[in-house]
Design an enzyme around this catalytic site. Structure first.
Site, PDB file in Angstrom:
ATOM      1  N   ARG A 163      -2.847   3.843   3.128  1.00  0.00           N
ATOM      2  CA  ARG A 163      -4.095   4.440   3.578  1.00  0.00           C
ATOM      3  C   ARG A 163      -4.178   4.362   5.105  1.00  0.00           C
ATOM      4  O   ARG A 163      -3.728   3.388   5.699  1.00  0.00           O
ATOM      5  CB  ARG A 163      -5.297   3.719   2.975  1.00  0.00           C
TER       6      ARG A 163
ATOM      7  N   GLY B 268      -1.356   7.963  -2.143  1.00  0.00           N
ATOM      8  CA  GLY B 268      -2.366   7.764  -3.187  1.00  0.00           C
ATOM      9  C   GLY B 268      -3.803   7.655  -2.699  1.00  0.00           C
ATOM     10  O   GLY B 268      -4.650   8.487  -3.020  1.00  0.00           O
ATOM     11  N   GLY B 269      -4.089   6.638  -1.895  1.00  0.00           N
ATOM     12  CA  GLY B 269      -5.465   6.386  -1.471  1.00  0.00           C
ATOM     13  C   GLY B 269      -6.036   7.506  -0.610  1.00  0.00           C
ATOM     14  O   GLY B 269      -7.252   7.656  -0.500  1.00  0.00           O
TER      15      GLY B 269
ATOM     16  N   SER C 178      -7.640  -5.248  -0.620  1.00  0.00           N
ATOM     17  CA  SER C 178      -6.433  -4.603  -1.141  1.00  0.00           C
ATOM     18  C   SER C 178      -5.238  -5.565  -1.103  1.00  0.00           C
ATOM     19  O   SER C 178      -5.061  -6.307  -0.140  1.00  0.00           O
ATOM     20  CB  SER C 178      -6.117  -3.381  -0.294  1.00  0.00           C
TER      21      SER C 178
ATOM     22  N   ARG D  97       4.478   1.543  -4.848  1.00  0.00           N
ATOM     23  CA  ARG D  97       3.485   1.511  -5.931  1.00  0.00           C
ATOM     24  C   ARG D  97       4.054   1.987  -7.251  1.00  0.00           C
ATOM     25  O   ARG D  97       5.049   2.709  -7.300  1.00  0.00           O
ATOM     26  CB  ARG D  97       2.323   2.451  -5.555  1.00  0.00           C
TER      27      ARG D  97
END
Ligand code: OXD
Ligand code: MN
Length: 580
Positions: free
Chosen positions: A63, A192-193, A242, A360
């Site tokens: 992110r 992703g984020g 996180s 991930r």
């Protein structure tokens, strides 16, 4: 929805538009499109059936908080912890980057539900994206396609999200949120984020804004059920920053299983909570999958997820073995010969880690053997305890309990942690991360604290509030607590406190377990370690309090007076304890 998609297409000019129905046949074709791009591979079909490896652009692996904006007319409404843009200015600037960005590409339209399909707490979103990788991930992380369009019907009550990879240049990357319009625009990242818009963008930033207006809570919390002997299950929700072990805690194999204590997983990252008819706060997990950090995940740290990862899983930025299997540090095996790094190079020791530290896995939640029978429950699960925590090598004891709700809000508001690789930036720096929401709160954090204080007055049976720290280190620099499955011993004490049974002593920061209060049988823990784990050091706390004072000062007059009172309360209690 069709009108909005049409607008998005006029801006981005895709060659084709594909409406996703969520079917298996469609998934097959999306995966084929993903595999046609040079960054994705099918893994060994014998050992990893229907599993894929995706390698992202090396400048797009986490992110990017400095490129994440909340866009409201009044800058004060986003507060000192968010980046702000004026909505008009953001539309112009980000609009230029989105303009024509899908030329030559397909625009996928992904209607999705966050939360169980038939839950009144769930909400609908629609993401348009030019990335088949994003579609394949959204399919795991949310309930997508027909189920969502059926729920939506002809209503316009959905959160639209426009995503384009753009050219992946960090200089042309923006993740912009328009909470008043309930709109998300994201360009320039496939991570992703930043790109799975249902997750951080909708389920936390936009949802936290909605939740305040509508009297509920959207939190960066795992949800677990602790089963005790006799079969009763008590639900707890926990907020850690996180990459501090939320997934591992939520999916833990309990070290006290033979004594009848077992952990059930409801969620590992996000909780949406509303006051139920029974007066308890009820939580659902808006997500349908786990987007977990791979490094450090192995049979010792999280056997449940390891058992889930051998099918229907997308791996991002992990290493690759010569037998087409995924590999990462901490998986429990030595680097095999012929290992390829996350960048696609031959690995040797000079290359450092083979998997990116923020690599991930994306896996369907129901594949975990620990998944709770209540996972799809429309009314959610009643929460009896909130747990806050972070990485604090020195300061915080293993566990303590807040005196009451208001003090608990103070404990959450003053949370801090040493940073990890989940966001770009320096690793290992202590930063304040209230309720683990620092990067995810969609409005002024001072107002968010006030919302918490207000909720406490409205919930007839509010959860008790605790703080844990699995990461305290001894003088030798080693962790004092074994963590992982042994953390159930702390959950057991929390359960006993909820039931009015566990033993504790009062300290200036809250109730700390007495020396014999934790079940420690079977653990070879030296008594000095135990003392050290529970120690409340006045000097260390004094330093932390001055840091808290500085942090609170950022919010000026908008900080709720109750939090200033709580701060003074801690100072006073330390003064008393020293003079006593
Ligand atoms: C996450 C995060 O991916 O918090 O859950 O960064
Ligand atoms: Mn998270």
């Amino acid at each position: 929805m069709e009108a909005w998609v049409e607008q998005a297409a006029q801006l981005t000019k895709p060659d084709r538009i594909q409406f996703c129905d969520g079917s298996d046949a469609e998934n097959e074709s999306i995966l084929q499109q993903m595999l046609r791009q040079s960054d994705s591979y099918r893994l060994n079909p014998k050992t990893y059936s229907n599993c894929y490896l995706h390698r992202s652009n090396p400048s797009d692996v986490a992110r990017t908080e400095h490129l994440t904006f909340i866009c409201t007319p009044d800058k004060e409404d986003v507060g000192p912890t968010n980046n702000w843009m004026d909505p008009g200015g953001a539309k112009y600037k980000v609009g230029q980057l989105l303009s024509d960005s899908m030329r030559g590409r397909t625009m996928y339209v992904v209607p999705y539900i966050m939360g169980p399909a038939n839950s009144p707490l769930s909400k609908v979103g629609v993401e348009v994206t030019d990335s088949p990788y994003v579609v394949a991930n959204m399919r795991i992380m949310a309930r997508i396609g027909k189920v969502a369009t059926d729920r939506l019907g002809s209503s316009s009550d959905f959160v639209p999200g426009l995503h384009s990879l753009g050219d992946l240049d960090p200089l042309r990357r923006y993740i912009a949120h328009f909470p008043q319009e309930q709109l998300i625009w994201s360009v320039g990242s496939g991570y992703g984020g930043n790109a799975l818009l249902g997750k951080k963008c909708f389920a936390l930033r936009i949802a936290s804004y909605m939740a305040r207006k509508q009297g509920w809570m959207a939190e960066h919390m795992l949800i677990l059920g602790l089963e005790s002997p006799g079969g009763k299950v008590t639900y707890m929700a926990a907020a850690f920053p996180s990459a501090c072990g939320k997934t591992n805690l939520a999916m833990m194999v309990s070290a006290l299983e033979d004594q009848g204590y077992k952990v059930w997983t409801v969620g590992d990252d996000i909780a949406w909570m509303r006051i139920g008819a029974d007066g308890y706060l009820h939580a659902i997990n808006p997500e349908a999958g786990f987007f977990g950090v791979a490094p450090g995940t192995g049979m010792k740290t999280n056997p449940n997820v390891m058992r889930a990862l051998n099918r229907n899983t997308i791996f991002t930025n992990v290493g690759l073995t010569s037998t087409d299997e995924p590999w990462w540090e901490g998986m429990g095996e030595e680097p095999p010969p012929g290992l390829i790094t996350w960048r696609g190079e031959k690995w040797d020791t000079s290359k450092g880690a083979a998997a990116h530290p923020n690599s991930r896995y994306t896996v369907p939640a129901h594949q975990s053997p620990s998944i709770s029978p209540q996972f799809e429950s429309p009314e959610g699960v009643p929460i009896s305890a909130f747990i806050f925590g972070g990485r604090r090598a020195r300061l915080a004891p293993l566990v303590y309990e807040a005196f009451d709700w208001q003090h608990g809000v103070y404990v959450g508001a003053t949370m801090a942690s040493e940073t990890t690789a989940a966001a770009t930036g320096d690793v290992g720096i202590t930063r304040r991360d209230p309720m683990a929401m620092l990067p995810f709160c969609g409005y002024n954090m001072a107002d968010y604290f006030q919302h918490w204080l207000d909720m406490g007055k409205r919930i007839p049976h509010p959860p008790k509030i605790f703080h844990v720290n699995w990461f305290r280190k001894g003088a030798d620099g080693k962790f004092l607590w074994p963590g992982y499955g042994e953390n159930v011993r702390v959950l057991k004490w929390i359960l006993e406190r909820v039931e009015g049974k566990g033993h504790a002593e009062e300290t200036p920061i809250g109730y700390v377990p007495t020396q014999n209060a934790l079940t420690l049988d079977g653990l070879q823990l030296p008594s000095e370690s135990l003392r050290e784990l529970f120690r409340v050091d006045a000097d260390d706390w004094e330093q932390d309090l001055s840091d808290t004072r500085e942090f609170f000062a950022k919010f000026g007059g908008r900080l709720p007076a109750q939090l200033r009172d709580e701060f003074q309360g801690v100072v006073r209690r330390f003064e008393h304890s020293v003079s006593a």
